[in-house]
Write an enzyme that holds these catalytic residues in place. Structure first.
Site, PDB file in Angstrom:
ATOM      1  N   ASP A 242       0.647  -1.133  -0.081  1.00  0.00           N
ATOM      2  CA  ASP A 242       0.010   0.068   0.026  1.00  0.00           C
ATOM      3  C   ASP A 242       0.917   1.343  -0.241  1.00  0.00           C
ATOM      4  O   ASP A 242       2.179   1.073   0.103  1.00  0.00           O
ATOM      5  CB  ASP A 242      -0.898  -0.050   1.274  1.00  0.00           C
ATOM      6  CG  ASP A 242      -2.058   1.104   1.144  1.00  0.00           C
ATOM      7  OD1 ASP A 242      -2.080   1.702   0.261  1.00  0.00           O
ATOM      8  OD2 ASP A 242      -2.754   1.062   2.135  1.00  0.00           O
ATOM      9  N   GLU A 245       2.662   5.150  -3.848  1.00  0.00           N
ATOM     10  CA  GLU A 245       2.669   6.051  -5.182  1.00  0.00           C
ATOM     11  C   GLU A 245       3.783   6.780  -5.283  1.00  0.00           C
ATOM     12  O   GLU A 245       4.236   7.058  -6.292  1.00  0.00           O
ATOM     13  CB  GLU A 245       1.385   7.049  -4.977  1.00  0.00           C
ATOM     14  CG  GLU A 245       0.035   6.695  -4.959  1.00  0.00           C
ATOM     15  CD  GLU A 245      -0.373   5.537  -3.745  1.00  0.00           C
ATOM     16  OE1 GLU A 245      -1.048   4.572  -3.850  1.00  0.00           O
ATOM     17  OE2 GLU A 245       0.094   5.932  -2.710  1.00  0.00           O
ATOM     18  N   ASP A 316      -9.325   3.593  -1.769  1.00  0.00           N
ATOM     19  CA  ASP A 316     -10.189   4.241  -0.928  1.00  0.00           C
ATOM     20  C   ASP A 316     -11.678   4.785  -1.148  1.00  0.00           C
ATOM     21  O   ASP A 316     -11.938   5.955  -1.151  1.00  0.00           O
ATOM     22  CB  ASP A 316      -9.361   5.337   0.136  1.00  0.00           C
ATOM     23  CG  ASP A 316      -8.149   4.978   0.610  1.00  0.00           C
ATOM     24  OD1 ASP A 316      -7.736   3.674   0.868  1.00  0.00           O
ATOM     25  OD2 ASP A 316      -7.443   5.844   1.231  1.00  0.00           O
TER      26      ASP A 316
END
Length: 640
Positions: A242, A245, A316
């Site tokens: 996770d 980015e 999300d």
């Protein structure tokens, strides 16, 4: 990084695949803009059709144009260029149960037992960041998870797996071995001066970010997954990447400064969109080194080629009907862009879904390529049995639907790994000459044989379904619809509209089990759904479901001239004793015709009379009971 992302916004989310595709009656085309810098795309109407302008901050013009007769041909060209979807382990195609966070070992044991108590299948239980020691990855909070190996062994004894989260930001703590190693070996991304590690803020507090463009970092990261370095890990533990980015809470646009420097003094601005894929790549190779099995890695950030390293999810989302609705075009887009192993958090990550929304989400999620329920730490618990009846039974049935279809789903993933086609497909992929489906994204094909119409409006009890050309059969009642046409169909809470396509043969496993491993030796059912010419075809892919280089077998089924046959079309030595326990033939004839039929199976020189039952609401479905022929093929069944 986006928290509670909004719908109908042009802003990018967590990943980038710079591919544009188009289709008309003249053929299909895709253009791939190979650039990992910040990129904007402006799509407008031109005099000869759509016009797209591509604007990237840096890099070179590196453009690939792929032409083909149809969307599938172009999809394969793109896969040949960027890589095919990695064939996953079979367990990863089952249901995954996740939450931020299952708080301790007792909670894990209770949730696992809850699935058994309520007879709901699942394969994998997930742990979010709170399982770690102070959000230091590759560690365990010893007060909450003092015996992680024993906890995993308990899951393994039931045939289940576990996934833990491991993010690329590293806590700047001199007592943390990963940080000390990264400092000593120069493995971090550097700031713009190139003289010191780039520092930011994320879940652990002050962090630095491993530089996955540095080959030494990739090697170091891969080694961290070995059993001797990742203490408390076992051979059923897999990984979730996770925040890759990368997410920087105090950075510009919640990410890394563009002047940060990677290996070879490459500025972050040039490779930002590649960073997430590099993290997943390192994780994939780490798992591959420690296991003889295929890795399983879930990534939030991705780029063209990430499909080679696992699965992705849409991040999300919210517990809202609009997010359920828009999950479908989002995942269809991922399939078109060569990354079919994709899903959305069932129930929505933020917020508390009501019972109807949660049920409808499970009914759709059963047809997501990646099927996981997940929720935020501040949401109410929502394990599938917590809402009472009839909701528990209805959610159970939705999850069981996925497990019934696992042989078909696994075969679809093999097709994706060799042909580059999506698992979850827009209608135009299967019906490229039907102009009415070009922009249709509120229903989809699951492979080439199943049509799914999600119910995404609160209180809906009917749905408008477009049926493309051919015959379509409700998969529960076998009521027939002739296409092309649009029909309003019933969609009560207990079902969403799902249809088998005429002319297809679909393998399933019908026995209710607690996970995919327990199903291994179960017999199969074949659904033979005939077209107007009384013909059908299909196939199944068979291997051990986990090994990197498993022996395999592919079997092709066909029905023509009143004969159902199965023959091996590819065989590298995989052996299976599984048999077919039931064959359901739809569209063969009327009740009077079926009642007069007999059938015999032919295997080699041996013939065996078979028992037949006429079924269905209109008594027009023929069931062959206990044919006991091998799923591996080499037989025929003649109907007289």
């Amino acid at each position: 990084q986006f928290f509670r992302y909004e719908l109908d916004e042009t802003m990018a989310l967590y990943g980038a695949i710079p591919l544009i595709t188009a289709h008309s009656d003249r053929g299909s085309v895709s253009s791939f803009w190979l650039n990992s810098a910040e990129t904007f795309i402006d799509v407008a109407d031109g005099s000869r059709g759509k016009v797209a302008h591509w604007i990237s901050e840096s890099g070179t013009i590196d453009l690939f144009v792929m032409l083909g007769e149809n969307p599938k041909a172009v999809a394969k060209e793109y896969a040949l260029l960027t890589g095919f979807q990695a064939l996953p382990q079979e367990f990863s195609l089952g249901y995954h149960q996740c939450r931020w966070n299952y708080k301790d070992e007792a909670d894990v044991k209770q949730v696992d037992a809850g699935f058994d108590t309520h007879d709901i299948p699942y394969d994998t239980l997930w742990l979010d960041i709170e399982h770690t020691d102070g959000k230091k990855y590759f560690t365990w909070d010893k007060s909450l998870f003092p015996n992680p190996v024993q906890m995993q062994e308990g899951l393994k004894a039931k045939g289940r797996k576990m996934v833990t989260i491991i993010d690329p930001h590293i806590k700047r703590d001199n007592g943390y071995h990963v940080h000390k190693d990264a400092e000593a070996q120069g493995l971090y991304v550097k700031d713009g001066s190139g003289s010191k590690p780039y520092e930011g803020w994320c879940w652990p507090g002050s962090v630095s970010y491993l530089d996955f463009f540095n080959p030494n970092t990739l090697q170091y990261w891969a080694d961290k997954f070995s059993f001797d370095q990742y203490e408390g890990s076992t051979d059923i533990l897999y990984t979730w990447n996770d925040m890759n980015e990368p997410s920087v809470f105090n950075g510009p646009e919640v990410t890394m400064k563009k002047q940060a420097l990677h290996y070879g003094d490459v500025e972050h601005r040039d490779v930002h969109n590649l960073y997430g894929m590099q993290v997943a790549k390192g994780t994939w190779h780490g798992q591959a080194k420690r296991l003889s099995k295929r890795p399983f890695v879930l990534t939030r950030s991705f780029f063209a080629g990430s499909q080679r390293f696992g699965a992705m999810w849409t991040g999300d989302n919210k517990a809202e009907w609009g997010h359920l609705r828009d999950s479908v075009p989002m995942l269809l887009s991922m399939g078109i862009c060569g990354f079919p192993f994709a899903g959305a958090d069932v129930g929505g990550f933020f917020g508390d879904p009501n019972r109807e929304l949660l049920l409808r989400w499970y009914q759709v999620g059963a047809f997501y390529p990646f099927f996981r329920g997940h929720g935020h730490i501040d949401t109410k618990r929502r394990e599938p049995w917590l809402f009472g009846e009839p909701w528990t039974s209805l959610i159970r049935e939705a999850i069981r639907t996925r497990y019934r279809l696992l042989p078909y789903v696994y075969s679809l993933f093999h097709e994706a790994s060799t042909e580059g086609v999506p698992v979850m497909r827009p209608l135009y992929f299967e019906f490229p000459s039907d102009k009415t489906v070009a922009a249709k994204d509120d229903e989809f094909m699951f492979g080439d044989s199943v049509l799914v119409k999600p119910v995404v409006e609160e209180g809906a009890t009917t749905a408008s379904v477009y049926f493309p050309e051919g015959q379509w059969y409700d998969w529960q009642t076998f009521h027939k619809f002739e296409g092309p046409r649009t029909a309003t169909v019933k969609a009560p809470l207990e079902k969403i509209p799902i249809y088998f396509r005429g002319g297809r043969i679909i393998p399933t496993k019908e026995r209710a089990r607690r996970n995919s491993l327990v199903m291994k030796k179960d017999p199969y059912t074949l659904y033979v759904i005939l077209d107007a010419g009384k013909t059908a075809s299909g196939s199944i892919y068979l291997d051990d479901g986990e090994s990197m280089n498993s022996k395999l077998k592919r079997v092709e089924f066909s029905f023509a001239k009143m004969v159902l046959s199965a023959q091996t079309i590819q065989d590298t030595g995989f052996e299976t004793a599984n048999v077919i326990e039931r064959i359901v033939v739809v569209g063969l004839g009327s009740m009077e015709q079926l009642s007069a039929m007999s059938a015999v199976s032919v295997t080699g020189n041996q013939e065996t009379d078979l028992g037949l039952v006429v079924s269905g609401a209109n008594r027009d479905v023929l069931i062959v009971r206990k044919p006991e022929v091998p799923i591996a093929g080499g037989w025929k069944i003649k109907f007289n």
